[in-house]
Design a protein around this motif. Structure first.
Motif, PDB file in Angstrom:
ATOM      1  N   VAL A 252      41.083  78.969  88.336  1.00 15.17           N
ATOM      2  CA  VAL A 252      39.667  79.166  88.641  1.00 15.17           C
ATOM      3  C   VAL A 252      39.311  80.648  88.588  1.00 15.17           C
ATOM      4  O   VAL A 252      38.346  81.043  87.929  1.00 15.17           O
ATOM      5  CB  VAL A 252      39.315  78.586  90.030  1.00 15.17           C
ATOM      6  N   ALA A 253      40.088  81.470  89.264  1.00 15.47           N
ATOM      7  CA  ALA A 253      39.812  82.913  89.284  1.00 15.47           C
ATOM      8  C   ALA A 253      39.906  83.509  87.888  1.00 15.47           C
ATOM      9  O   ALA A 253      39.078  84.353  87.501  1.00 15.47           O
ATOM     10  CB  ALA A 253      40.794  83.607  90.226  1.00 15.47           C
ATOM     11  N   ALA A 254      40.897  83.078  87.115  1.00 14.34           N
ATOM     12  CA  ALA A 254      41.087  83.630  85.765  1.00 14.34           C
ATOM     13  C   ALA A 254      39.915  83.286  84.856  1.00 14.34           C
ATOM     14  O   ALA A 254      39.400  84.142  84.120  1.00 14.34           O
ATOM     15  CB  ALA A 254      42.394  83.109  85.175  1.00 14.34           C
ATOM     16  N   VAL A 255      39.471  82.027  84.898  1.00 10.03           N
ATOM     17  CA  VAL A 255      38.352  81.609  84.040  1.00 10.03           C
ATOM     18  C   VAL A 255      37.065  82.317  84.467  1.00 10.03           C
ATOM     19  O   VAL A 255      36.298  82.790  83.613  1.00 10.03           O
ATOM     20  CB  VAL A 255      38.169  80.073  84.087  1.00 10.03           C
ATOM     21  N   GLU A 256      36.831  82.408  85.761  1.00 13.81           N
ATOM     22  CA  GLU A 256      35.611  83.066  86.228  1.00 13.81           C
ATOM     23  C   GLU A 256      35.606  84.545  85.856  1.00 13.81           C
ATOM     24  O   GLU A 256      34.542  85.103  85.539  1.00 13.81           O
ATOM     25  CB  GLU A 256      35.459  82.877  87.736  1.00 13.81           C
ATOM     26  N   ASP A 306      27.081  84.050  79.283  1.00 10.84           N
ATOM     27  CA  ASP A 306      26.966  83.581  77.912  1.00 10.84           C
ATOM     28  C   ASP A 306      27.980  82.461  77.731  1.00 10.84           C
ATOM     29  O   ASP A 306      29.072  82.512  78.293  1.00 10.84           O
ATOM     30  CB  ASP A 306      27.248  84.730  76.942  1.00 10.84           C
ATOM     31  N   SER A 307      27.649  81.458  76.957  1.00  9.43           N
ATOM     32  CA  SER A 307      28.550  80.312  76.809  1.00  9.43           C
ATOM     33  C   SER A 307      29.695  80.562  75.831  1.00  9.43           C
ATOM     34  O   SER A 307      30.580  79.704  75.673  1.00  9.43           O
ATOM     35  CB  SER A 307      27.756  79.075  76.357  1.00  9.43           C
ATOM     36  N   ASP A 308      29.728  81.735  75.180  1.00  9.64           N
ATOM     37  CA  ASP A 308      30.781  82.004  74.191  1.00  9.64           C
ATOM     38  C   ASP A 308      32.165  82.132  74.805  1.00  9.64           C
ATOM     39  O   ASP A 308      33.171  82.091  74.094  1.00  9.64           O
ATOM     40  CB  ASP A 308      30.451  83.290  73.422  1.00  9.64           C
ATOM     41  N   TRP A 309      32.254  82.308  76.116  1.00  8.26           N
ATOM     42  CA  TRP A 309      33.559  82.458  76.764  1.00  8.26           C
ATOM     43  C   TRP A 309      34.484  81.269  76.494  1.00  8.26           C
ATOM     44  O   TRP A 309      35.709  81.406  76.507  1.00  8.26           O
ATOM     45  CB  TRP A 309      33.381  82.604  78.281  1.00  8.26           C
ATOM     46  N   ILE A 310      33.890  80.091  76.235  1.00 11.13           N
ATOM     47  CA  ILE A 310      34.689  78.887  76.053  1.00 11.13           C
ATOM     48  C   ILE A 310      35.553  78.975  74.803  1.00 11.13           C
ATOM     49  O   ILE A 310      36.541  78.244  74.646  1.00 11.13           O
ATOM     50  CB  ILE A 310      33.779  77.632  76.009  1.00 11.13           C
ATOM     51  N   PHE A 311      35.201  79.896  73.880  1.00 11.36           N
ATOM     52  CA  PHE A 311      36.000  80.075  72.661  1.00 11.36           C
ATOM     53  C   PHE A 311      37.234  80.936  72.913  1.00 11.36           C
ATOM     54  O   PHE A 311      38.083  81.070  72.029  1.00 11.36           O
ATOM     55  CB  PHE A 311      35.150  80.683  71.547  1.00 11.36           C
ATOM     56  N   ASN A 312      37.314  81.523  74.068  1.00  7.55           N
ATOM     57  CA  ASN A 312      38.516  82.265  74.445  1.00  7.55           C
ATOM     58  C   ASN A 312      39.644  81.253  74.680  1.00  7.55           C
ATOM     59  O   ASN A 312      39.515  80.377  75.531  1.00  7.55           O
ATOM     60  CB  ASN A 312      38.247  83.073  75.718  1.00  7.55           C
ATOM     61  N   ILE A 314      42.491  81.329  76.144  1.00  6.33           N
ATOM     62  CA  ILE A 314      43.042  81.300  77.504  1.00  6.33           C
ATOM     63  C   ILE A 314      42.090  80.561  78.437  1.00  6.33           C
ATOM     64  O   ILE A 314      42.492  79.674  79.203  1.00  6.33           O
ATOM     65  CB  ILE A 314      43.295  82.733  78.015  1.00  6.33           C
ATOM     66  N   ALA A 315      40.800  80.912  78.354  1.00  7.66           N
ATOM     67  CA  ALA A 315      39.803  80.262  79.206  1.00  7.66           C
ATOM     68  C   ALA A 315      39.712  78.776  78.904  1.00  7.66           C
ATOM     69  O   ALA A 315      39.611  77.939  79.812  1.00  7.66           O
ATOM     70  CB  ALA A 315      38.447  80.929  79.020  1.00  7.66           C
ATOM     71  N   SER A 316      39.758  78.435  77.610  1.00 11.24           N
ATOM     72  CA  SER A 316      39.644  77.039  77.208  1.00 11.24           C
ATOM     73  C   SER A 316      40.805  76.209  77.740  1.00 11.24           C
ATOM     74  O   SER A 316      40.606  75.117  78.299  1.00 11.24           O
ATOM     75  CB  SER A 316      39.591  76.952  75.681  1.00 11.24           C
ATOM     76  N   SER A 317      42.021  76.711  77.599  1.00  9.97           N
ATOM     77  CA  SER A 317      43.195  75.948  78.049  1.00  9.97           C
ATOM     78  C   SER A 317      43.225  75.817  79.569  1.00  9.97           C
ATOM     79  O   SER A 317      43.578  74.766  80.112  1.00  9.97           O
ATOM     80  CB  SER A 317      44.482  76.608  77.541  1.00  9.97           C
ATOM     81  N   LYS A 318      42.847  76.890  80.256  1.00 10.22           N
ATOM     82  CA  LYS A 318      42.840  76.847  81.721  1.00 10.22           C
ATOM     83  C   LYS A 318      41.766  75.897  82.252  1.00 10.22           C
ATOM     84  O   LYS A 318      41.961  75.224  83.268  1.00 10.22           O
ATOM     85  CB  LYS A 318      42.648  78.254  82.298  1.00 10.22           C
TER      86      LYS A 318
END
Length: 336
Positions: A252-256, A306-312, A314-318
């Motif tokens: 949670v902390a990493a994605v945020e 911005d919603s582009d973070w989901i393409f990261n 690391i963020a996507s897998s977490k």
């Protein structure tokens, strides 16, 4: 003639706080000559059931409930539901007929349009919506005159047509927030009711979540919707309960943190559409506002995701792993 004060919200202007305060102080209010009625249909301290019956045009049931709430007492009455802001002209005309024996005043809290837009986006995400901030803003800005969120006149015009412009009383939520004044006390002052009221500063009603957390919940809403599973406020509830029971969850902390890296500065104060809607509102209803100030001239900048973070990757897998953990945690409880 007995007065009926009809508090119609709108959404995200402190309605829940006002309703809870009215409900918890109803004995004192009754002694001061103001009745805040309740019965088995009163939901979350408010008259949402009544608003729903008018919204769905079940007018016979609505009139029966209204008569039951008002009763035959001689006190002034206050009814409250932010869902009254959803009624169309047919429903409001019927409501006017059902209140024809009373001197009805419509109470409306006005809030800065940019704040309303951001706050309503947060609230919608909490209830299962999947639109990103940009998509949500575009939807309302593209067709502003059809929006109940940013076009205050759309709500007020319906009530003005039925009850008359002179029946509308507007309190400036943003001014009271700016001046650090309590909206419940201001409401009682308007009605000329005095009680001993002490606000519990430790209690926050319908507290807003941080933008990064809202964006993460939005992504989870979207993931659940694509997996054909139930999407509503239970996704938010499941997530928050999971976090509460797993306070050291690093995902949670990493994605945020990744979401925060993509924050974009947004300043809507100078936008033509918002200024135009403000001018139309002031032009027609400026004389109905009890008190206001020049806070609107103060530029307010928002840091929004911005919603582009989901393409990261690391963020996507977490986020995927987080969804799986929530599924396991709530499988038997929510069955989502």
């Amino acid at each position: 003639m007995k007065k009926v004060y009809l508090h119609i919200g709108p959404h995200k202007t402190g309605s829940t706080y006002i309703q809870k305060a009215l409900y918890e102080n109803k004995i004192q209010l009754k002694e001061a000559g103001l009745n805040y009625p309740s019965d088995e249909y009163t939901q979350n301290f408010a008259h949402h059931r009544l608003a729903e019956l008018y919204f769905t045009k079940k007018f016979v049931q609505a009139q029966a409930l209204l008569n039951n709430l008002i009763g035959d007492n001689t006190d002034d009455i206050i009814l409250s539901s932010e869902n009254f802001d959803r009624l169309d002209s047919v429903s409001v005309n019927q409501l006017k007929q059902d209140l024809s024996c009373y001197n009805t005043k419509i109470i409306f809290f006005s809030r800065r349009i940019s704040d309303l837009l951001v706050s309503n986006w947060q609230e919608d995400v909490k209830h299962g919506y999947t639109l990103s901030w940009g998509e949500y803003a575009y939807k309302h800005i593209l067709k502003p005159f059809q929006s109940n969120v940013i076009n205050k006149n759309k709500i007020l015009d319906v009530y003005a047509d039925s009850f008359g412009v002179e029946s509308i009383i507007i309190l400036d939520y943003s001014f009271y927030e700016y001046a650090k004044r309590d909206i419940f006390i201001e409401l009682l002052s308007l009605i000329d009711v005095k009680i001993e009221f002490r606000k519990d500063k430790n209690v926050q009603i319908n507290k807003s979540l941080a933008y990064a957390r809202i964006e993460l919940i939005r992504a989870l809403n979207s993931m659940y919707s694509h997996s054909n599973k139930k999407v509503n406020h239970f996704v938010r509830t499941a997530f928050l309960d999971y976090v509460k029971n797993n306070p050291n969850c690093s995902d949670v902390a990493a994605v945020e943190d990744i979401i925060k890296e993509g924050y974009t500065e947004v300043n809507m104060g100078s936008a033509f559409t918002i200024k135009h809607l403000d001018n139309l509102f002031i032009g027609k209803y400026g004389n109905n506002i009890i008190e206001t100030t020049s806070y609107e001239d103060v530029e307010k900048t928002y840091l929004l995701p911005d919603s582009d973070w989901i393409f990261n990757p690391i963020a996507s897998s977490k986020t995927e792993r987080l969804k799986g953990n929530i599924d396991n945690f709530y499988e038997k409880v929510l069955k989502i």
